[in-house]
Design a protein around this motif. Structure first.
Motif, PDB file in Angstrom:
ATOM      1  N   LEU A   6       0.864  -1.178   0.000  1.00 20.09           N
ATOM      2  CA  LEU A   6       0.000   0.000   0.000  1.00 20.09           C
ATOM      3  C   LEU A   6       0.900   1.228   0.000  1.00 20.09           C
ATOM      4  O   LEU A   6       1.496   1.571   1.032  1.00 20.09           O
ATOM      5  CB  LEU A   6      -0.899  -0.008   1.240  1.00 20.09           C
ATOM      6  N   THR A   7       1.021   1.857  -1.152  1.00 24.02           N
ATOM      7  CA  THR A   7       1.906   3.008  -1.290  1.00 24.02           C
ATOM      8  C   THR A   7       1.125   4.277  -0.978  1.00 24.02           C
ATOM      9  O   THR A   7       0.085   4.530  -1.576  1.00 24.02           O
ATOM     10  CB  THR A   7       2.503   3.059  -2.704  1.00 24.02           C
ATOM     11  N   ALA A   8       1.663   5.048  -0.046  1.00 26.37           N
ATOM     12  CA  ALA A   8       1.000   6.274   0.399  1.00 26.37           C
ATOM     13  C   ALA A   8       1.945   7.451   0.182  1.00 26.37           C
ATOM     14  O   ALA A   8       2.667   7.864   1.082  1.00 26.37           O
ATOM     15  CB  ALA A   8       0.606   6.155   1.870  1.00 26.37           C
ATOM     16  N   THR A  33       0.566  -4.144  -5.889  1.00 17.40           N
ATOM     17  CA  THR A  33       0.808  -2.779  -5.415  1.00 17.40           C
ATOM     18  C   THR A  33      -0.449  -1.933  -5.611  1.00 17.40           C
ATOM     19  O   THR A  33      -1.195  -2.127  -6.574  1.00 17.40           O
ATOM     20  CB  THR A  33       1.977  -2.124  -6.179  1.00 17.40           C
ATOM     21  N   ARG A  34      -0.659  -1.035  -4.669  1.00 15.32           N
ATOM     22  CA  ARG A  34      -1.793  -0.113  -4.756  1.00 15.32           C
ATOM     23  C   ARG A  34      -1.310   1.280  -4.379  1.00 15.32           C
ATOM     24  O   ARG A  34      -0.775   1.481  -3.289  1.00 15.32           O
ATOM     25  CB  ARG A  34      -2.917  -0.549  -3.819  1.00 15.32           C
ATOM     26  N   ASP A  35      -1.498   2.220  -5.271  1.00 15.55           N
ATOM     27  CA  ASP A  35      -1.195   3.626  -5.023  1.00 15.55           C
ATOM     28  C   ASP A  35      -2.422   4.211  -4.331  1.00 15.55           C
ATOM     29  O   ASP A  35      -3.433   4.506  -4.974  1.00 15.55           O
ATOM     30  CB  ASP A  35      -0.902   4.325  -6.355  1.00 15.55           C
ATOM     31  N   LEU A  36      -2.363   4.361  -3.018  1.00 12.62           N
ATOM     32  CA  LEU A  36      -3.530   4.807  -2.260  1.00 12.62           C
ATOM     33  C   LEU A  36      -4.004   6.190  -2.662  1.00 12.62           C
ATOM     34  O   LEU A  36      -5.203   6.475  -2.610  1.00 12.62           O
ATOM     35  CB  LEU A  36      -3.243   4.768  -0.757  1.00 12.62           C
ATOM     36  N   THR A  37      -3.109   7.055  -3.096  1.00 13.04           N
ATOM     37  CA  THR A  37      -3.519   8.390  -3.537  1.00 13.04           C
ATOM     38  C   THR A  37      -4.376   8.286  -4.788  1.00 13.04           C
ATOM     39  O   THR A  37      -5.382   8.976  -4.922  1.00 13.04           O
ATOM     40  CB  THR A  37      -2.285   9.282  -3.763  1.00 13.04           C
ATOM     41  N   GLU A  43     -10.365  13.107  -2.415  1.00  9.29           N
ATOM     42  CA  GLU A  43     -11.192  13.034  -1.207  1.00  9.29           C
ATOM     43  C   GLU A  43     -10.678  11.989  -0.222  1.00  9.29           C
ATOM     44  O   GLU A  43     -11.178  11.910   0.898  1.00  9.29           O
ATOM     45  CB  GLU A  43     -12.651  12.698  -1.555  1.00  9.29           C
ATOM     46  N   MET A  44      -9.734  11.153  -0.660  1.00 10.64           N
ATOM     47  CA  MET A  44      -9.196  10.068   0.165  1.00 10.64           C
ATOM     48  C   MET A  44     -10.323   9.195   0.697  1.00 10.64           C
ATOM     49  O   MET A  44     -10.422   8.893   1.882  1.00 10.64           O
ATOM     50  CB  MET A  44      -8.337  10.627   1.318  1.00 10.64           C
ATOM     51  N   ARG A  45     -11.186   8.740  -0.205  1.00  6.19           N
ATOM     52  CA  ARG A  45     -12.321   7.871   0.146  1.00  6.19           C
ATOM     53  C   ARG A  45     -12.033   6.472  -0.377  1.00  6.19           C
ATOM     54  O   ARG A  45     -11.678   6.301  -1.542  1.00  6.19           O
ATOM     55  CB  ARG A  45     -13.623   8.395  -0.461  1.00  6.19           C
ATOM     56  N   THR A  63       3.138  -1.193   4.145  1.00  6.24           N
ATOM     57  CA  THR A  63       2.792   0.192   3.861  1.00  6.24           C
ATOM     58  C   THR A  63       4.091   0.878   3.454  1.00  6.24           C
ATOM     59  O   THR A  63       5.117   0.734   4.121  1.00  6.24           O
ATOM     60  CB  THR A  63       2.156   0.892   5.080  1.00  6.24           C
ATOM     61  N   GLN A  64       4.044   1.572   2.344  1.00  5.82           N
ATOM     62  CA  GLN A  64       5.231   2.226   1.787  1.00  5.82           C
ATOM     63  C   GLN A  64       4.968   3.721   1.748  1.00  5.82           C
ATOM     64  O   GLN A  64       3.976   4.165   1.162  1.00  5.82           O
ATOM     65  CB  GLN A  64       5.500   1.702   0.382  1.00  5.82           C
ATOM     66  N   PHE A  65       5.857   4.508   2.357  1.00  5.38           N
ATOM     67  CA  PHE A  65       5.621   5.951   2.389  1.00  5.38           C
ATOM     68  C   PHE A  65       6.879   6.730   2.749  1.00  5.38           C
ATOM     69  O   PHE A  65       7.787   6.204   3.369  1.00  5.38           O
ATOM     70  CB  PHE A  65       4.500   6.285   3.388  1.00  5.38           C
TER      71      PHE A  65
END
Length: 187
Positions: A6-8, A33-37, A43-45, A63-65
């Motif tokens: 989960l890339t943030a 991989t998931r680009d959370l943005t 809206e970050m929903r 979690t990657q950030f």
């Protein structure tokens, strides 16, 4: 072993380190991989049902950030608040993450020695990351020592290049074979 990353990052396209890690991890056959943005939008929903399905399919969740202001970007906090719900992650019937692994893949701007008691940042990375460790405990996950690349803002391409095989190993190596230290950094 299946790994979910989960890339943030607030702007992955402009990142030197996190973008390279994301691209390299995205090419791994056992890594999702998931680009959370991108997923959550401005809206970050997040759709808890969809996120729960992805979590259920993973053995290891990373979690990657980038680490700034002593925490993770807001998109990761929004994801945690909207996805780690009672009845799924904790509370009655909330056992869906029990036994899975939680790891952190972090880039910092400062040098490793600045994260120590009495140093510039006053605390160790382990102390700063205590909320993530407690989150893992709360939901029954095994907390892995974090993978941390310090001095990422130096934009040292050789250092970034050297970190890529190490981050892939951290993401894909089974726990029994992963040489874990309190705080894992690439050699």
């Amino acid at each position: 072993m299946k790994t979910l990353v989960l890339t943030a990052h607030p702007d992955l396209d402009t990142s030197l380190v996190n973008r390279r890690w994301y691209e390299a991890l995205s090419r791994e056959p056992t890594v999702t991989t998931r680009d959370l943005t991108a997923v959550g939008g401005a809206e970050m929903r997040f759709d808890p049902t969809a996120e729960h399905a992805v979590l259920r399919s993973a053995d290891r969740v990373l979690t990657q950030f980038p680490f700034y202001w002593y925490s993770a970007p807001p998109v990761l906090k929004a994801w945690l608040d909207q996805v780690l719900l009672p009845g799924f992650a904790y509370g009655p019937g909330g056992d869906q993450l029990v036994g899975k692994e939680l790891g952190l893949v972090i880039s910092t701007g400062g040098p490793a020695e600045s994260y120590a008691s009495g140093s510039y940042n006053s605390f160790t990375m382990a102390e700063f990351l205590t909320p993530f460790e407690q989150t893992a405990k709360m939901v029954g996950m095994r907390y892995l020592p974090p993978f941390v690349l310090h001095s990422a803002m130096s934009r040292d391409r050789a250092m970034v290049d050297a970190s890529i095989p190490a981050v892939i190993s951290y993401a894909t190596t089974p726990i029994a074979n992963l040489h874990l230290r309190k705080e894992r950094v690439p050699a």
